[in-house]
Write a protein that holds these residues in place. Structure first.
Motif, mmCIF file in Angstrom:
data_model
loop_
_atom_site.group_PDB
_atom_site.id
_atom_site.type_symbol
_atom_site.label_atom_id
_atom_site.label_comp_id
_atom_site.label_asym_id
_atom_site.label_seq_id
_atom_site.Cartn_x
_atom_site.Cartn_y
_atom_site.Cartn_z
ATOM 1 N N ARG A 32 0.805 -1.225 0.000
ATOM 2 C CA ARG A 32 0.000 0.000 0.000
ATOM 3 C C ARG A 32 0.835 1.270 0.000
ATOM 4 O O ARG A 32 0.297 2.357 -0.210
ATOM 5 C CB ARG A 32 -0.939 0.011 1.200
ATOM 6 N N THR A 37 -11.272 1.793 2.112
ATOM 7 C CA THR A 37 -12.159 2.737 1.439
ATOM 8 C C THR A 37 -13.482 2.791 2.206
ATOM 9 O O THR A 37 -13.737 1.947 3.065
ATOM 10 C CB THR A 37 -12.435 2.279 -0.001
ATOM 11 N N SER A 51 -11.951 -3.550 0.131
ATOM 12 C CA SER A 51 -11.108 -2.650 -0.654
ATOM 13 C C SER A 51 -10.275 -1.766 0.278
ATOM 14 O O SER A 51 -10.782 -1.232 1.263
ATOM 15 C CB SER A 51 -11.967 -1.785 -1.582
ATOM 16 N N HIS A 52 -8.977 -1.643 -0.046
ATOM 17 C CA HIS A 52 -8.012 -0.907 0.776
ATOM 18 C C HIS A 52 -7.513 0.340 0.038
ATOM 19 O O HIS A 52 -7.445 0.357 -1.192
ATOM 20 C CB HIS A 52 -6.799 -1.786 1.103
ATOM 21 N N LEU A 53 -7.127 1.340 0.814
ATOM 22 C CA LEU A 53 -6.553 2.569 0.261
ATOM 23 C C LEU A 53 -5.032 2.462 0.202
ATOM 24 O O LEU A 53 -4.400 1.953 1.124
ATOM 25 C CB LEU A 53 -6.936 3.761 1.132
ATOM 26 N N CYS A 54 -4.448 2.973 -0.887
ATOM 27 C CA CYS A 54 -2.994 3.049 -1.016
ATOM 28 C C CYS A 54 -2.549 4.503 -0.859
ATOM 29 O O CYS A 54 -3.337 5.438 -1.041
ATOM 30 C CB CYS A 54 -2.537 2.519 -2.380
ATOM 31 N N GLY A 111 -3.137 6.826 -3.781
ATOM 32 C CA GLY A 111 -4.514 7.012 -4.215
ATOM 33 C C GLY A 111 -5.149 5.802 -4.861
ATOM 34 O O GLY A 111 -6.363 5.793 -5.108
ATOM 35 N N ARG A 112 -4.351 4.784 -5.155
ATOM 36 C CA ARG A 112 -4.920 3.579 -5.755
ATOM 37 C C ARG A 112 -5.806 2.856 -4.745
ATOM 38 O O ARG A 112 -5.686 3.034 -3.534
ATOM 39 C CB ARG A 112 -3.816 2.634 -6.213
ATOM 40 N N VAL A 113 -6.687 2.019 -5.278
ATOM 41 C CA VAL A 113 -7.517 1.148 -4.450
ATOM 42 C C VAL A 113 -7.173 -0.293 -4.804
ATOM 43 O O VAL A 113 -7.157 -0.665 -5.979
ATOM 44 C CB VAL A 113 -9.022 1.414 -4.672
#
Length: 488
Positions: free
Chosen positions: A205, A222, A254-257, A260-262
């Protein structure tokens, strides 16, 4: 050696290898060294240093066997196997050691053995070995503190207990074993704040450990992921209220990076309990499954959606119709189904080819979709046939029929408007083809589940053919009512 095909098979194999290791160690069998990987590290029971050379470890093992050549008996107290990845398994064992000398006090102490197995060229090898003996104050290069066992006093016993507890609480060895793991290992306190996260999270992440530790675990997800995690928390609370004392949750979120990516992660979580059984925290593993989710979405798209128009296909339509009929039964509100067939589609295909025909079908799909609510379903049934499903109309049959026919007339009018189909050509300017098209629409109502979905489709299809027989470019309803209601 055959690689196990399932987690249970792998666990049975690792347990057998562990038992073989213990038997060889207890029997002081030199063949024990064949279990070790060439890329090996280990902590000795009587030393404070990390051995990083396999040959050195073999020397330490032989020293151990020379100091206590007689057979040692192990009394296993607890054993746990943890999958770090498909080819790495962590085994932790607690036991009493019964040396071939009379010392009941030492035999009551708890020793710990940690083995890290890794699959190397289809063979499971031990890449890390760490065992701790409560009394660490050995002398003259001893492996076991035989001399001090005879001199031990109450103060030393207190020191052993303190040292053993410190070893249990320490996460230094845990970090050592998980630094290179691809999956993210983590621990939370009872308030769901992160107390430890492995270096893999930075690789996955982009967040450094000091940017995560001390923060709520919910900050990793997210908004959609947070909703999933909160639901899992609720399930955990319900499980505790029902009397469950041990449970392991697996879920996807779903995870936040940091950039800004998911990404998507598969999370395995279990609570930590103290001696009184109270939850004092949580631990688990997170594995990135973004690519797997993408492939699953592709499979679902192919299975349930028309590849040309991106509308639901027959399979998804059937499922949504069944759901709409069940909803209708609960609400006592009518639903409606329309069957649409373009009246002069074939001449366009014959004159300009399937590429142009596909352009028309995509535009027809867009126009129909814009005529209905977001909660309604527009599906491509096949060829130039479309189906529209309207749910939750009214509890009155005639009024519901009027509403459905009003929507059908709106669709008919939109589909009769001229089309300008833009065709891209290689090495040439775009070509615009103008086309006019009409549609025949059959409408039927349904209420509850008195009939099955196939009967409703058949009734709408029959009504559509009545519209064709009536001269095409028309709407035919299977429900009788004053047509002036529609024109108004």
């Amino acid at each position: 050696m055959t690689i196990p095909s399932s987690r249970s098979d792998r666990e049975r194999l690792i347990r057998a290898l562990f038992d073989d290791y213990i038997e060889m160690y207890a029997g002081r069998d030199d063949r024990l060294i064949h279990h070790f990987s060439d890329n090996f590290s280990g902590h000795t029971g009587g030393g404070d240093f990390l051995v990083k050379d396999r040959m050195v470890w073999e020397k330490v093992t032989r020293q151990d066997f020379a100091q206590v050549p007689e057979r040692i008996r192990f009394e296993l107290l607890d054993l746990s196997l943890q999958d770090i990845s498909d080819d790495v398994v962590l085994v932790t064992a607690l036991f009493h050691i019964h040396l071939p000398i009379p010392d009941p006090a030492f035999a009551k102490e708890v020793a710990r053995l940690v083995l890290l197995f890794r699959l190397e060229d289809s063979v499971w090898k031990i890449v890390h070995n760490s065992y701790s003996i409560p009394d660490r104050l050995v002398q003259n290069g001893e492996i076991y503190p035989l001399q001090l066992l005879r001199e031990k006093n109450k103060a030393l016993e207190a020191l052993v207990e303190e040292r053993t507890q410190a070893l249990h609480d320490s996460e230094a060895l845990h970090r050592l074993l998980t630094e290179d793991a691809q999956d993210v290992l983590w621990k939370l306190d009872s308030n769901f704040c992160v107390t430890y996260i492995s270096p893999a999270d930075e690789r996955v992440r982009g967040f450094k450990a000091n940017e995560v530790v001390g923060h709520s675990v919910l900050e990793m997800f997210t908004p959609e992921g947070v909703a999933i995690v909160k639901d899992v928390m609720r399930q955990g609370q319900e499980a505790r209220q029902s009397g469950a004392t041990s449970y392991f949750f697996t879920f996807e979120a779903s995870h936040l990076c940091k950039d800004g990516r998911v990404i998507w992660g598969e999370v395995l979580s279990k609570p930590d309990r103290n001696a009184q059984g109270d939850i004092v925290g949580y631990h688990g593993i997170t594995r990135e499954i973004t690519e797997r989710k993408r492939l699953q979405d592709q499979v679902r798209q192919l299975a349930f959606f028309d590849p040309l128009t991106q509308l639901p296909n027959r399979r998804l339509l059937s499922d949504r119709l069944s759901q709409a009929m069940a909803t209708s039964k609960r609400s006592a509100c009518y639903g409606a189904l329309m069957f649409l067939d373009l009246d002069n589609f074939k001449p366009l295909n014959d004159a300009h080819g399937h590429v142009v025909g596909d352009l028309l079908l995509m535009e027809v799909a867009n126009r129909i979709t814009r005529c209905v609510r977001e909660t309604d379903t527009v599906a491509r049934f096949g060829g130039d046939e479309f189906v529209v499903l309207l749910g939750e109309l009214t509890t009155e049959e005639v009024q519901s029929g009027v509403q459905a026919c009003l929507v059908a007339e709106k669709i008919r009018g939109k589909l009769c408007e001229p089309y300008q189909l833009i065709v891209a050509q290689d090495n040439a300017a775009e070509r615009i083809i103008e086309h006019r098209c009409s549609v025949s629409i059959g409408v039927t109502l349904f209420l509850g589940t008195d009939s099955n979905p196939n009967d409703v489709l058949t009734a709408a299809d029959a009504a559509m053919y009545r519209a064709k027989d009536a001269g095409r470019n028309s709407v035919w309803s299977a429900v009788a009512f004053d047509q002036s209601d529609v024109s108004q």
